[in-house]
Design an enzyme around this catalytic site. Structure first.
Site, PDB file in Angstrom:
ATOM      1  N   LYS A  35      35.474   1.511  -0.698  1.00 51.43           N
ATOM      2  CA  LYS A  35      36.104   0.305  -1.229  1.00 51.43           C
ATOM      3  C   LYS A  35      37.150   0.682  -2.266  1.00 51.43           C
ATOM      4  O   LYS A  35      36.829   1.225  -3.317  1.00 51.43           O
ATOM      5  CB  LYS A  35      35.088  -0.635  -1.884  1.00 51.43           C
ATOM      6  CG  LYS A  35      35.714  -2.009  -2.212  1.00 51.43           C
ATOM      7  CD  LYS A  35      34.975  -2.758  -3.294  1.00 51.43           C
ATOM      8  CE  LYS A  35      35.396  -2.351  -4.688  1.00 51.43           C
ATOM      9  NZ  LYS A  35      36.773  -2.827  -5.060  1.00 51.43           N
ATOM     10  N   GLY A  55      35.109   5.019 -12.174  1.00 47.06           N
ATOM     11  CA  GLY A  55      35.578   3.795 -12.811  1.00 47.06           C
ATOM     12  C   GLY A  55      35.054   3.685 -14.228  1.00 47.06           C
ATOM     13  O   GLY A  55      34.771   4.687 -14.890  1.00 47.06           O
ATOM     14  N   SER A  56      34.891   2.460 -14.678  1.00 45.33           N
ATOM     15  CA  SER A  56      34.518   2.233 -16.076  1.00 45.33           C
ATOM     16  C   SER A  56      33.047   2.534 -16.316  1.00 45.33           C
ATOM     17  O   SER A  56      32.213   2.424 -15.414  1.00 45.33           O
ATOM     18  CB  SER A  56      34.820   0.780 -16.460  1.00 45.33           C
ATOM     19  OG  SER A  56      33.912  -0.101 -15.821  1.00 45.33           O
ATOM     20  N   THR A  57      32.730   2.879 -17.557  1.00 48.52           N
ATOM     21  CA  THR A  57      31.350   3.171 -17.933  1.00 48.52           C
ATOM     22  C   THR A  57      30.432   1.963 -17.780  1.00 48.52           C
ATOM     23  O   THR A  57      29.310   2.114 -17.283  1.00 48.52           O
ATOM     24  CB  THR A  57      31.309   3.725 -19.367  1.00 48.52           C
ATOM     25  OG1 THR A  57      31.991   4.991 -19.392  1.00 48.52           O
ATOM     26  CG2 THR A  57      29.886   3.937 -19.837  1.00 48.52           C
ATOM     27  N   GLY A 113      29.575   1.704 -14.195  1.00 47.77           N
ATOM     28  CA  GLY A 113      28.753   2.847 -13.842  1.00 47.77           C
ATOM     29  C   GLY A 113      27.299   2.654 -14.266  1.00 47.77           C
ATOM     30  O   GLY A 113      26.371   3.005 -13.516  1.00 47.77           O
ATOM     31  N   GLU A 131      31.673   9.234 -12.113  1.00 48.87           N
ATOM     32  CA  GLU A 131      32.742   9.789 -12.952  1.00 48.87           C
ATOM     33  C   GLU A 131      33.335   8.612 -13.695  1.00 48.87           C
ATOM     34  O   GLU A 131      34.015   7.769 -13.109  1.00 48.87           O
ATOM     35  CB  GLU A 131      33.781  10.520 -12.087  1.00 48.87           C
ATOM     36  CG  GLU A 131      34.693  11.440 -12.891  1.00 48.87           C
ATOM     37  CD  GLU A 131      35.999  10.780 -13.260  1.00 48.87           C
ATOM     38  OE1 GLU A 131      36.095  10.315 -14.423  1.00 48.87           O
ATOM     39  OE2 GLU A 131      36.896  10.725 -12.417  1.00 48.87           O
ATOM     40  N   CYS A 137      41.272   8.907 -17.009  1.00 47.35           N
ATOM     41  CA  CYS A 137      39.968   8.938 -17.667  1.00 47.35           C
ATOM     42  C   CYS A 137      39.831  10.132 -18.602  1.00 47.35           C
ATOM     43  O   CYS A 137      39.130  10.066 -19.608  1.00 47.35           O
ATOM     44  CB  CYS A 137      38.849   8.942 -16.629  1.00 47.35           C
ATOM     45  SG  CYS A 137      39.043  10.193 -15.349  1.00 47.35           S
ATOM     46  N   GLU A 192      37.709   3.593 -25.256  1.00 44.81           N
ATOM     47  CA  GLU A 192      38.716   4.030 -24.293  1.00 44.81           C
ATOM     48  C   GLU A 192      39.763   2.930 -24.133  1.00 44.81           C
ATOM     49  O   GLU A 192      39.463   1.820 -23.690  1.00 44.81           O
ATOM     50  CB  GLU A 192      38.069   4.345 -22.950  1.00 44.81           C
ATOM     51  CG  GLU A 192      39.056   4.919 -21.939  1.00 44.81           C
ATOM     52  CD  GLU A 192      38.397   5.253 -20.611  1.00 44.81           C
ATOM     53  OE1 GLU A 192      38.786   6.255 -19.994  1.00 44.81           O
ATOM     54  OE2 GLU A 192      37.495   4.493 -20.185  1.00 44.81           O
TER      55      GLU A 192
END
Length: 499
Positions: A200, A252-254, A257, A274, A308, A405
């Site tokens: 995706k 992607g974003s934490t 995740g 990641e 990132c 971030e």
């Protein structure tokens, strides 16, 4: 940050010192090839309509013009894609590695042949400068397929046991900052190890993934080996939660995740993440300052800071702070912000209005908390999403801009006196993805690298990537590695043995 309306033709920017100007050197949008008005999903080797009626739009962030509509994937669409991947798995995994390698080599060669088309399409959909998509992204995309094609018939010798086996169906969710490169990072090792894939792409940058589906057909890849389902986070959640998926790979974003990790917990799915980063770029007083300045600029302003592992925190030794910042400001004054398709552009458009709003909010928070903001003078285009390259001085460890971030062209500057203090400040973050060290002393590089809590540590360079080198983080930057021999392991059942 208010956008200034400008209906005139773009004006060539003059570098600091006024020695010369840059005439526009635009790449033609026509080089991107035909962009359909609407797209469905790529399932079982064919483009198919969605089972639902909802459609999303992808826009050019430099012009705000709609490029195409694409389907919002439903649970039924995900079911179809996973079923197609499961059906294809038996034959694909049974192929000798040398036969799978032929397909990967073919894909790599087609990517090279169509690199101009793909680079222009990526810049239009993402907003990054054509120089980066042309000279960085596309060469690395092809290199990853070439590299993992070479591993396909050598898995027994990769160090994961005498008979490593593929897991099955891999669910892969990729971000918008490097759409085609992140696709290559995930699909190439998955196919080389005998897995099939449902991918995706991000909802703001689906076009190169859909173009890659055409490349799969051009390469003759067996139907169902690669499937692509488009949509927003709802589609991604349906995919990662699917009970017939054996492996989940997410970049992607934490926060997302964390949600995926909770979702997968208690299942037998293998997971690699990641996530975000807040890298420290550390400059000692013996560093070659001109070289360090180029590394700092590349570390934070490459891809508009949408990286990132960006070097978003500059840690500079106090004794050279003034000299380094003066040189850095001069260099920032030469950066050209504007049309991503102009070959002279250094900093393109921010990917979306949502991301621009986040960058703006965090920089305003930096000012409100007492940090001093500076940006070079530059005229921004009147349409699109833009942000000037920015640095903050007088930053403390407690400032949000030093901890969160930003994912934009914003650099926070802190100082240190000793190597131990540099390590302590560098590690004072919930993230642990990357770091940079600038010094002429090899012993200091090794001493620092052993103490920095980061998955990747660059020495006297920054943002250097190679398909042979593993990449990944610690702490809230995720776990697992992509790239290199290590990138094979997440797609293998290393406990499998012949009876």
């Amino acid at each position: 940050m208010a956008k200034k309306k400008n209906t005139e033709e773009p004006v060539a920017q003059k570098p600091a010192g006024g020695l010369f100007t840059y005439a526009p050197a635009p790449e033609s949008p026509a080089a991107a090839g035909d962009i359909a008005s609407s797209y469905g999903h790529f399932i079982g080797g064919e483009f198919v309509d969605s089972s639902g009626s909802e459609a999303l739009k992808t826009v050019n962030p430099a012009t705000e013009q709609v490029l195409a509509e694409f389907a919002q994937g439903t649970g039924k669409d995900v079911d179809r894609a996973v079923a197609a991947a499961r059906e294809a798995f038996a034959d694909w995994s049974a192929l000798p590695g040398s036969e799978r390698a032929k397909y990967l080599f073919r894909i790599a060669r087609i990517i090279q042949e169509r690199s101009r088309e793909l680079a222009v399409l990526e810049s239009m959909d993402n907003g990054k400068p054509i120089r980066e998509t042309r000279d960085v992204d596309l060469p690395l995309v092809a290199a990853h397929f070439f590299y993992y094609a070479g591993w396909a018939d050598k898995l027994d010798y990769a160090g994961f046991g005498p008979n490593p086996r593929p897991l099955g169906v891999a669910a892969q969710v990729i971000p918008w900052n490097f759409p085609l490169l992140m696709l290559a990072w995930k699909i190439a090792p998955a196919l080389a190890t005998g897995n099939t894939v449902v991918l995706k792409p991000a909802e703001t940058t689906p076009l190169t993934a859909l173009r890659f589906a055409e490349i799969c057909r051009q390469a003759g890849l067996p139907k169902g080996v690669v499937n692509i389902v488009t949509g927003d986070g709802r589609t991604g959640a349906a995919l990662t939660a699917h009970p017939d998926v054996n492996k989940v790979a997410f970049t992607g974003s934490t926060p997302v995740g964390r949600a995926i990790a909770k979702q997968v917990a208690g299942t037998r799915k293998k997971l690699s993440l990641e996530l975000g980063g807040k890298a420290a770029n550390i400059v000692f007083d013996d560093a070659p300052l001109d070289q360090a300045v180029e590394g700092i600029v590349n570390g934070i302003f490459f891809n508009q800071g949408h990286v990132c592992c960006a070097g978003s925190r500059l840690l500079v030794q106090e004794s050279v702070q003034d000299e380094l910042l003066a040189a850095l400001k001069r260099r920032m004054g030469t950066l050209r912000v504007g049309d991503p398709l102009d070959k002279n552009t250094d900093i393109g458009a921010i990917n979306s209005a949502e991301q621009l709003a986040r960058i703006t909010a965090l920089t305003e928070a930096g000012e409100a908390e007492g940090a001093e903001r500076w940006s070079p003078a530059c005229e921004l285009p009147g349409t699109g999403f833009w942000f000037r390259p920015t640095l903050f001085t007088g930053v403390s460890q407690a400032h949000r801009i030093a901890q969160e971030e930003i994912f934009g062209p914003v650099l926070s500057v802190l100082t240190f006196r000793t190597p131990a203090e540099a390590v302590e400040k560098a590690n004072n973050t919930p993230y642990g993805l990357s770091a940079g060290i600038w010094t002429e002393k090899g012993s200091r590089i090794l001493w620092m690298a052993n103490r920095l809590k980061a998955g990747v540590v660059w020495a006297n360079t920054f943002n250097k990537f190679d398909p042979t080198s593993p990449f990944g983080g610690y702490k809230e930057s995720g776990y697992g590695r992509e790239g290199g021999r290590h990138g094979l392991e997440p797609y293998l059942n290393v406990e499998a043995r012949d009876v």
